[in-house]
Design a protein around this motif. Structure first.
Motif, PDB file in Angstrom:
ATOM      1  N   ASP A   1      40.343  32.393  47.134  1.00 58.27           N
ATOM      2  CA  ASP A   1      39.802  31.100  46.659  1.00 58.27           C
ATOM      3  C   ASP A   1      40.099  30.921  45.060  1.00 58.27           C
ATOM      4  O   ASP A   1      40.145  30.130  44.380  1.00 58.27           O
ATOM      5  CB  ASP A   1      38.345  31.029  46.906  1.00 58.27           C
ATOM      6  N   ILE A   2      39.917  32.141  44.350  1.00 59.50           N
ATOM      7  CA  ILE A   2      39.794  32.215  43.009  1.00 59.50           C
ATOM      8  C   ILE A   2      40.774  33.481  42.594  1.00 59.50           C
ATOM      9  O   ILE A   2      40.506  34.317  43.152  1.00 59.50           O
ATOM     10  CB  ILE A   2      38.382  32.313  42.253  1.00 59.50           C
ATOM     11  N   ARG A   3      41.393  33.262  41.629  1.00 64.79           N
ATOM     12  CA  ARG A   3      42.209  34.323  41.170  1.00 64.79           C
ATOM     13  C   ARG A   3      42.173  34.840  39.539  1.00 64.79           C
ATOM     14  O   ARG A   3      42.137  33.774  38.787  1.00 64.79           O
ATOM     15  CB  ARG A   3      43.810  34.354  41.322  1.00 64.79           C
ATOM     16  N   TYR A   4      41.829  36.030  39.324  1.00 66.77           N
ATOM     17  CA  TYR A   4      41.711  36.355  37.992  1.00 66.77           C
ATOM     18  C   TYR A   4      42.800  37.533  37.759  1.00 66.77           C
ATOM     19  O   TYR A   4      43.196  38.450  38.655  1.00 66.77           O
ATOM     20  CB  TYR A   4      40.306  36.869  37.539  1.00 66.77           C
ATOM     21  N   CYS A   5      42.926  37.791  36.505  1.00 68.11           N
ATOM     22  CA  CYS A   5      43.997  39.151  36.394  1.00 68.11           C
ATOM     23  C   CYS A   5      43.825  39.650  35.012  1.00 68.11           C
ATOM     24  O   CYS A   5      43.260  39.104  34.110  1.00 68.11           O
ATOM     25  CB  CYS A   5      45.437  38.713  36.476  1.00 68.11           C
ATOM     26  N   SER A   6      44.141  41.015  34.797  1.00 66.35           N
ATOM     27  CA  SER A   6      44.118  41.752  33.447  1.00 66.35           C
ATOM     28  C   SER A   6      45.636  41.220  32.587  1.00 66.35           C
ATOM     29  O   SER A   6      46.370  40.865  33.416  1.00 66.35           O
ATOM     30  CB  SER A   6      44.034  42.996  33.621  1.00 66.35           C
ATOM     31  N   ARG A   7      45.342  41.368  31.349  1.00 71.62           N
ATOM     32  CA  ARG A   7      46.512  41.110  30.410  1.00 71.62           C
ATOM     33  C   ARG A   7      47.893  41.713  31.027  1.00 71.62           C
ATOM     34  O   ARG A   7      49.159  41.131  30.675  1.00 71.62           O
ATOM     35  CB  ARG A   7      46.393  41.289  29.117  1.00 71.62           C
ATOM     36  N   ASP A   8      47.751  42.827  31.506  1.00 71.21           N
ATOM     37  CA  ASP A   8      49.012  43.600  31.981  1.00 71.21           C
ATOM     38  C   ASP A   8      49.459  43.342  33.548  1.00 71.21           C
ATOM     39  O   ASP A   8      50.564  43.794  33.814  1.00 71.21           O
ATOM     40  CB  ASP A   8      48.646  45.219  32.127  1.00 71.21           C
ATOM     41  N   ALA A   9      48.741  42.172  34.029  1.00 68.37           N
ATOM     42  CA  ALA A   9      49.377  41.808  35.320  1.00 68.37           C
ATOM     43  C   ALA A   9      50.629  41.254  35.279  1.00 68.37           C
ATOM     44  O   ALA A   9      50.984  40.218  34.379  1.00 68.37           O
ATOM     45  CB  ALA A   9      48.313  40.927  35.961  1.00 68.37           C
ATOM     46  N   THR A  10      51.532  41.203  36.142  1.00 63.85           N
ATOM     47  CA  THR A  10      52.740  40.679  36.513  1.00 63.85           C
ATOM     48  C   THR A  10      52.804  40.079  38.091  1.00 63.85           C
ATOM     49  O   THR A  10      52.250  40.658  38.678  1.00 63.85           O
ATOM     50  CB  THR A  10      54.074  41.269  36.188  1.00 63.85           C
ATOM     51  N   PHE A  11      53.272  38.947  38.157  1.00 65.78           N
ATOM     52  CA  PHE A  11      53.786  38.519  39.534  1.00 65.78           C
ATOM     53  C   PHE A  11      55.131  38.055  39.710  1.00 65.78           C
ATOM     54  O   PHE A  11      55.814  37.699  39.080  1.00 65.78           O
ATOM     55  CB  PHE A  11      52.794  37.030  39.530  1.00 65.78           C
ATOM     56  N   VAL A  12      55.540  38.467  41.161  1.00 68.55           N
ATOM     57  CA  VAL A  12      56.715  38.105  41.399  1.00 68.55           C
ATOM     58  C   VAL A  12      57.009  38.058  42.877  1.00 68.55           C
ATOM     59  O   VAL A  12      56.424  38.734  43.577  1.00 68.55           O
ATOM     60  CB  VAL A  12      57.764  39.322  40.944  1.00 68.55           C
ATOM     61  N   LEU A  13      57.605  37.003  43.309  1.00 71.23           N
ATOM     62  CA  LEU A  13      58.020  36.845  44.749  1.00 71.23           C
ATOM     63  C   LEU A  13      59.521  37.247  44.929  1.00 71.23           C
ATOM     64  O   LEU A  13      60.610  36.791  44.582  1.00 71.23           O
ATOM     65  CB  LEU A  13      58.167  35.385  45.167  1.00 71.23           C
ATOM     66  N   LYS A  14      59.718  38.584  45.485  1.00 65.66           N
ATOM     67  CA  LYS A  14      60.780  39.296  45.559  1.00 65.66           C
ATOM     68  C   LYS A  14      61.824  39.105  46.873  1.00 65.66           C
ATOM     69  O   LYS A  14      62.767  39.544  47.070  1.00 65.66           O
ATOM     70  CB  LYS A  14      60.745  40.924  45.448  1.00 65.66           C
TER      71      LYS A  14
END
Length: 270
Positions: free
Chosen positions: A129-142
């Motif tokens: 429902d809700i998403r938070y992250c830290s500054r070092d987070a990365t996201f990728v659809l591989k």
């Protein structure tokens, strides 16, 4: 692991991975009864669920090389291609159901992402429902780089979260985005400076949610999910019907009384 915040903010944590280990989603763990997964069926006293990871990364993607993996298992000699295709289809539907169970959890599910969030990890957080992250987070659809069409919900849920253009960008290029870009496109609501601040901040948010009327929180999530897939007119009709049965509650009377008396309300248990 998953944390569940109860009325007093008490944490209920699933078993974490060993420090230094990359978190990988194993297909075998995503099959079976979806209702058995911790995030889909939290402790009865829980008011909110937090999905987080203990290792250096949130999720390194689906494990592709394990034994019995339906994606890479060699065909048996003389096996019927149609039967094999149907078996793979059932395996995919089972994994889809596991992630959909997270989305359909009655309690709010909050993703707290640090480090890498790859492939199936992105599909998992898209079901939250809700998403938070830290500054070092990365996201990728591989998936596109692995000659796979993403099939666990990213192509269906991401366009509703970040818009079609951003979803197409992520899915077709397979490029890695930073926490700042994820925040800019709306994939996450807030970026924390470190994992420690992320964990503390998300725990505080979950506690704040847990202190609200459980009936109001559960009802708000249910109406949000229902309204997402229907027209505005149908959504308004749905919430009118919902509130006709749920509005006049003891929690409402308590909220009004607490406001008048300038004190913190004490709401009913589930």
């Amino acid at each position: 692991g998953s944390d569940a915040a109860g009325p007093g903010g008490r944490g209920l944590r699933g078993a974490p991975q060993p420090p230094g280990a990359a978190q990988r989603a194993q297909p075998g763990l995503l099959r079976g009864d979806p209702a058995r997964h911790g995030a889909a069926r939290p402790h009865p006293a829980a008011r909110a669920v937090v999905l987080s990871a203990a290792g250096p990364h949130f999720c390194a993607g689906i494990e592709l090389g394990g034994p019995g993996n339906p994606l890479t298992a060699p065909p048996a000699r003389g096996a019927d291609p149609t039967a094999m295709a149907e078996g793979l289809r059932r395996a995919i539907l089972g994994m889809q159901a596991a992630l959909t169970a997270v989305e359909l959890c009655r309690k709010p599910v909050i993703a707290a992402v640090h480090g890498a969030c790859v492939g199936g990890g992105v599909e998992l957080v898209a079901a939250c429902d809700i998403r938070y992250c830290s500054r070092d987070a990365t996201f990728v659809l591989k998936e596109v780089d692995m000659a796979i069409v993403a099939d666990l919900g990213a192509l269906q849920r991401l366009p509703r979260i970040v818009g079609y253009g951003n979803a197409a960008d992520l899915a077709l290029t397979g490029r890695r985005i930073t926490a700042a870009e994820a925040k800019e496109m709306g994939l996450v609501s807030r970026v924390f400076d470190s994992k420690q601040e992320l964990d503390a901040g998300v725990a505080k948010i979950a506690k704040e949610i847990s202190e609200k009327s459980a009936n109001a929180v559960l009802g708000t999530k249910a109406v949000l999910l229902r309204s997402r897939d229907i027209t505005v007119e149908q959504g308004l009709e749905h919430v009118a019907t919902w509130n006709s049965g749920m509005l006049r509650s003891n929690d409402l009377l308590e909220a009004i009384k607490a406001f008048m008396e300038k004190r913190k309300p004490v709401f009913s248990k589930l």
